[in-house]
Scaffold this motif. Structure first.
Motif, PDB file in Angstrom:
ATOM      1  N   PRO A   1      85.963 143.445 -25.573  1.00 20.14           N
ATOM      2  CA  PRO A   1      84.736 142.793 -25.112  1.00 20.14           C
ATOM      3  C   PRO A   1      84.256 141.730 -26.093  1.00 20.14           C
ATOM      4  N   GLY A   2      83.545 140.763 -25.543  1.00 21.04           N
ATOM      5  CA  GLY A   2      83.085 139.645 -26.356  1.00 21.04           C
ATOM      6  C   GLY A   2      82.190 140.055 -27.499  1.00 21.04           C
ATOM      7  N   TRP A   3      81.404 141.129 -27.308  1.00 21.52           N
ATOM      8  CA  TRP A   3      80.479 141.518 -28.377  1.00 21.52           C
ATOM      9  C   TRP A   3      81.202 142.015 -29.620  1.00 21.52           C
ATOM     10  N   VAL A   4      82.471 142.435 -29.474  1.00 18.56           N
ATOM     11  CA  VAL A   4      83.259 142.795 -30.660  1.00 18.56           C
ATOM     12  C   VAL A   4      83.704 141.521 -31.376  1.00 18.56           C
ATOM     13  N   GLU A   5      84.185 140.553 -30.603  1.00 18.07           N
ATOM     14  CA  GLU A   5      84.677 139.313 -31.202  1.00 18.07           C
ATOM     15  C   GLU A   5      83.548 138.472 -31.801  1.00 18.07           C
ATOM     16  N   MET A   6      82.316 138.686 -31.327  1.00 19.01           N
ATOM     17  CA  MET A   6      81.181 137.877 -31.793  1.00 19.01           C
ATOM     18  C   MET A   6      80.477 138.485 -33.002  1.00 19.01           C
ATOM     19  N   ALA A   7      81.116 139.452 -33.661  1.00 21.56           N
ATOM     20  CA  ALA A   7      80.503 140.073 -34.841  1.00 21.56           C
ATOM     21  C   ALA A   7      80.185 139.021 -35.908  1.00 21.56           C
TER      22      ALA A   7
ATOM     23  N   ARG B   1      78.579 143.169 -44.681  1.00 19.88           N
ATOM     24  CA  ARG B   1      79.266 143.904 -43.619  1.00 19.88           C
ATOM     25  C   ARG B   1      79.171 143.116 -42.311  1.00 19.88           C
ATOM     26  N   MET B   2      80.174 143.285 -41.470  1.00 21.33           N
ATOM     27  CA  MET B   2      80.171 142.637 -40.164  1.00 21.33           C
ATOM     28  C   MET B   2      79.420 143.531 -39.176  1.00 21.33           C
ATOM     29  N   LEU B   3      78.512 142.925 -38.428  1.00 23.65           N
ATOM     30  CA  LEU B   3      77.666 143.678 -37.509  1.00 23.65           C
ATOM     31  C   LEU B   3      78.096 143.429 -36.069  1.00 23.65           C
ATOM     32  N   VAL B   4      78.314 144.517 -35.329  1.00 27.27           N
ATOM     33  CA  VAL B   4      78.566 144.431 -33.894  1.00 27.27           C
ATOM     34  C   VAL B   4      77.383 145.066 -33.179  1.00 27.27           C
ATOM     35  N   ALA B   5      76.938 144.415 -32.118  1.00 19.19           N
ATOM     36  CA  ALA B   5      75.766 144.876 -31.363  1.00 19.19           C
ATOM     37  C   ALA B   5      76.174 145.129 -29.917  1.00 19.19           C
ATOM     38  N   PRO B   6      76.645 146.334 -29.599  1.00 26.45           N
ATOM     39  CA  PRO B   6      77.066 146.617 -28.222  1.00 26.45           C
ATOM     40  C   PRO B   6      75.902 146.491 -27.250  1.00 26.45           C
ATOM     41  N   PRO B   7      76.126 145.950 -26.070  1.00 18.54           N
ATOM     42  CA  PRO B   7      75.070 145.889 -25.060  1.00 18.54           C
ATOM     43  C   PRO B   7      74.850 147.256 -24.433  1.00 18.54           C
ATOM     44  N   GLU B   8      73.746 147.404 -23.744  1.00 17.45           N
ATOM     45  CA  GLU B   8      73.517 148.631 -22.989  1.00 17.45           C
ATOM     46  C   GLU B   8      74.647 148.803 -21.980  1.00 17.45           C
ATOM     47  N   GLY B   9      75.089 150.036 -21.814  1.00 17.54           N
ATOM     48  CA  GLY B   9      76.157 150.310 -20.866  1.00 17.54           C
ATOM     49  C   GLY B   9      77.547 150.269 -21.458  1.00 17.54           C
ATOM     50  N   ALA B  10      77.667 149.889 -22.748  1.00 20.81           N
ATOM     51  CA  ALA B  10      78.988 149.808 -23.364  1.00 20.81           C
ATOM     52  C   ALA B  10      79.492 151.199 -23.743  1.00 20.81           C
TER      53      ALA B  10
ATOM     54  N   PRO C   1      86.272 153.536 -27.361  1.00 17.92           N
ATOM     55  CA  PRO C   1      87.418 152.736 -27.835  1.00 17.92           C
ATOM     56  C   PRO C   1      87.108 151.904 -29.080  1.00 17.92           C
ATOM     57  N   LEU C   2      85.837 151.845 -29.505  1.00 17.76           N
ATOM     58  CA  LEU C   2      85.443 150.923 -30.568  1.00 17.76           C
ATOM     59  C   LEU C   2      86.178 151.172 -31.887  1.00 17.76           C
ATOM     60  N   PRO C   3      86.399 152.416 -32.335  1.00 16.94           N
ATOM     61  CA  PRO C   3      87.107 152.585 -33.613  1.00 16.94           C
ATOM     62  C   PRO C   3      88.468 151.897 -33.634  1.00 16.94           C
ATOM     63  N   ALA C   4      89.204 151.995 -32.521  1.00 19.31           N
ATOM     64  CA  ALA C   4      90.519 151.352 -32.480  1.00 19.31           C
ATOM     65  C   ALA C   4      90.378 149.835 -32.574  1.00 19.31           C
ATOM     66  N   TRP C   5      89.399 149.277 -31.871  1.00 18.25           N
ATOM     67  CA  TRP C   5      89.194 147.828 -31.927  1.00 18.25           C
ATOM     68  C   TRP C   5      88.812 147.379 -33.340  1.00 18.25           C
ATOM     69  N   LEU C   6      87.960 148.146 -34.005  1.00 17.18           N
ATOM     70  CA  LEU C   6      87.533 147.759 -35.355  1.00 17.18           C
ATOM     71  C   LEU C   6      88.694 147.863 -36.343  1.00 17.18           C
ATOM     72  N   LYS C   7      89.520 148.904 -36.196  1.00 19.44           N
ATOM     73  CA  LYS C   7      90.675 149.031 -37.088  1.00 19.44           C
ATOM     74  C   LYS C   7      91.628 147.855 -36.935  1.00 19.44           C
TER      75      LYS C   7
ATOM     76  N   VAL D   1      84.504 159.266 -36.556  1.00 22.36           N
ATOM     77  CA  VAL D   1      85.696 158.447 -36.289  1.00 22.36           C
ATOM     78  C   VAL D   1      85.397 156.980 -36.596  1.00 22.36           C
ATOM     79  N   LEU D   2      84.207 156.532 -36.247  1.00 23.07           N
ATOM     80  CA  LEU D   2      83.810 155.169 -36.612  1.00 23.07           C
ATOM     81  C   LEU D   2      83.791 155.013 -38.128  1.00 23.07           C
ATOM     82  N   GLY D   3      83.355 156.061 -38.831  1.00 24.84           N
ATOM     83  CA  GLY D   3      83.398 156.025 -40.297  1.00 24.84           C
ATOM     84  C   GLY D   3      84.811 155.837 -40.807  1.00 24.84           C
TER      85      GLY D   3
END
Length: 571
Positions: free
Chosen positions: A30-36, A114-123, A127-133, A166-168
């Motif tokens: 999702p775009g909100w990951v790439e827009m960190a 640190r890089m900040l990601v702001a997921p929208p409501e409904g996200a 899957p986020l840990p895999a994307w961040l790794k 897991v996010l940690g």
């Protein structure tokens, strides 16, 4: 067990299994990951900070004024960042208390790179840990997952204590805010004995929150006054309200709303009241005009004055005031709205509001509507909200429904739902089912469910399995499982491990575990630690822990003995 308390089966924090949900290979990121962005480049307004009343030069947000809670925020963020399991820093307070601004400022002080990601409501965050790794090279200092108004993210996000861990592991901490009334509604009630007796709610909300008070104290007001910003100076003078709530125009907007019926806008008042009520009924999603209108009849004054036309009422409710916000605030470009979150209603919600909430709610929203109804004593509404989800195979709905049925005396139905959820791998249901079976005297079956959940990484289950083994006399196995839970921060496991070690003559190790639990505020551990310190001749420290643990009889006995032996002359 001597001076120490014995083994006790108690429900601590319910944590889910630590598993990584990898996104499908072809799933788009999702775009909100790439827009960190780095924290220091983030705009506070875009992160959810309320707009401020304009000054003479319309300066935007005023400068941040240090709050007394800043030190606790900095320490909480630093601790989470230093932990291999990450952590959730949860900030609560009333609407417009300044909690979002305080947390944004703390991130800027402690974790600016640190890089900040702001997921929208409904996200969905699973899957986020895999994307961040996969993007670790973009964040050499790590990540921050930003969740303002956490209650609006809980159901769709899949956020659990296990997912936080897991996010940690992916180098991320979670920074979140939640209004205090929402925290009290959605957090599970504290259980004194078994998990089966615990109330429904989101396990992640058991995280001890950092509280930002709406009213500013004298020191904070003085700093606001010394800032030189005319808006802060003006707000600091009026002690009836907090500085932040005045900057956000909360009291002004509330007065406009409350006086709506007397100023020729009874229908406009009712439209806003309906949006407030639906939010208070647990509907986290924004609302359409039609949904708000369906519930507004309950709030027309009785006897009603001649209500204004529908279009006039809607225009009044949505009109932007003071250059900031209306009583109803647009959320997106799809014509959906929310009431300004400072506004509240008192007393029970009318029946029509619950009906509209159930009709309005998405499947994801039904979890929160059910929890809100459950908290308000409306078990009938909660059961109506959760039953369709449970029948669809939603494990959290099954578990919540099972708790409701158990607490209303329908034990067999409750066990059936817990068993179905447990059969789908839900460790919380396994733990709860184990608790029900244990209370029913079926200890072998209970132990089987505790073991299954413990082997999947559930920390509470590790403790309960260890306790059931200890009660069966299998102390070596019990020690192993207590240690596993204790090493993951389970304080009850620390205490019970300390008891086992003390009884086995390993008093130094026992003292270490009692100390770890005592430093986390466990009063029983404080007393146990005091006993071991006294036996070791460390009387001053023993007295300190007895005092902290509220064991006044032990303090008096220690003082009397100390005077008699000449160790000290007075308490």
């Amino acid at each position: 067990m001597g001076d120490n308390h014995g083994i006790s089966i108690q429900a601590g924090d319910i944590n889910g299994p630590v598993t990584v949900h990898s996104p499908p290979a072809d799933a788009p990121v999702p775009g909100w990951v790439e827009m960190a962005l780095p924290v220091h480049q983030c705009d506070a307004s875009e992160l959810g900070v309320h707009s401020a009343l304009p000054g003479s030069e319309d300066e935007g947000l005023p400068p941040y004024v240090a709050r007394d809670v800043d030190d606790a925020l900095d320490k909480g963020l630093a601790a989470a960042a230093a932990s291999a399991r990450g952590g959730l820093v949860l900030v609560t307070g009333a609407s417009t208390a300044g909690k979002t601004r305080a947390l944004v400022a703390a991130l800027g002080r402690t974790l600016p790179d640190r890089m900040l990601v702001a997921p929208p409501e409904g996200a969905d965050l699973r899957p986020l840990p895999a994307w961040l790794k996969e993007r670790a090279a973009r964040a050499p200092q790590g990540w921050v997952v930003w969740l303002d108004d956490l209650d609006r993210h809980l159901s769709p996000s899949g956020l659990t204590p296990a997912l936080v861990a897991v996010l940690g592991g992916a180098g991320a901490i979670v920074a979140a805010t939640i209004r205090r009334n929402q925290l009290e509604t959605l957090r599970p009630s504290t259980a004194e004995q078994l998990a089966a007796s615990e109330g429904a709610g989101y396990a992640v909300l058991r995280t001890p929150p950092i509280v930002v008070e709406r009213r500013w104290n004298r020191h904070e007001r003085e700093q606001a006054h010394a800032s030189g910003d005319e808006r802060l100076v003006r707000a600091a003078v009026d002690e009836r309200f907090g500085v932040a709530e005045q900057l956000a125009a909360g009291p002004v907007l509330e007065q406009i709303w409350r006086t709506g019926p007397d100023s020729g806008h009874p229908r406009g008042y009712a439209l806003v009241a309906a949006a407030v009520a639906l939010a208070q009924a647990g509907v986290p999603s924004p609302l359409t005009r039609e949904q708000i209108q369906a519930a507004h009849f309950a709030y027309l004054p009785d006897p009603p004055p001649l209500a204004e036309e529908a279009e006039q009422a809607w225009a009044w409710a949505t009109h932007q005031r003071s250059g900031m916000a209306g009583l109803l605030v647009p959320v997106d470009h799809d014509g959906r709205w929310r009431a300004f979150d400072y506004l509240t209603l008192q007393g029970p919600l009318p029946e029509i509001v619950w009906r509209v909430a159930l009709d309005t709610a998405t499947d994801q929203d039904r979890l929160d509507v059910g929890l809100t109804a459950y908290s308000a004593g409306r078990a009938d509404v909660a059961e109506t909200a959760w039953t369709p989800l449970a029948k669809q195979g939603h494990t959290e709905a099954m578990t919540n429904l099972g708790r409701l049925l158990e607490q209303t005396g329908r034990q067999k139905q409750a066990q059936d739902w817990f068993r179905r959820a447990a059969g789908q791998g839900d460790t919380e249901a396994m733990v709860t089912l184990g608790g029900l079976l244990f209370n029913a005297g079926r200890r072998r079956k209970a132990q089987d469910w505790f073991r299954r959940a413990a082997e999947q990484g559930d920390t509470s289950a590790m403790f309960l399995f260890g306790a059931s083994l200890a009660l069966a006399g299998r102390m070596a196995k019990a020690e192993d499982w207590f240690r596993r839970a204790a090493e993951q921060g389970h304080t009850e496991a620390m205490v019970n491990l300390g008891v086992l070690l003390k009884d086995a003559g390993r008093r130094r190790k026992a003292q270490d575990w009692f100390r770890r639990a005592a430093e986390q505020g466990h009063t029983e551990a404080m007393v146990n630690l005091g006993v071991l310190l006294k036996d070791a001749g460390q009387f001053e420290e023993a007295r300190t822990w007895f005092l902290r643990g509220g064991a006044m009889a032990r303090v008096i006995a220690l003082d009397v003995d100390g005077i008699a032996s000449g160790r000290w002359t007075k308490p």
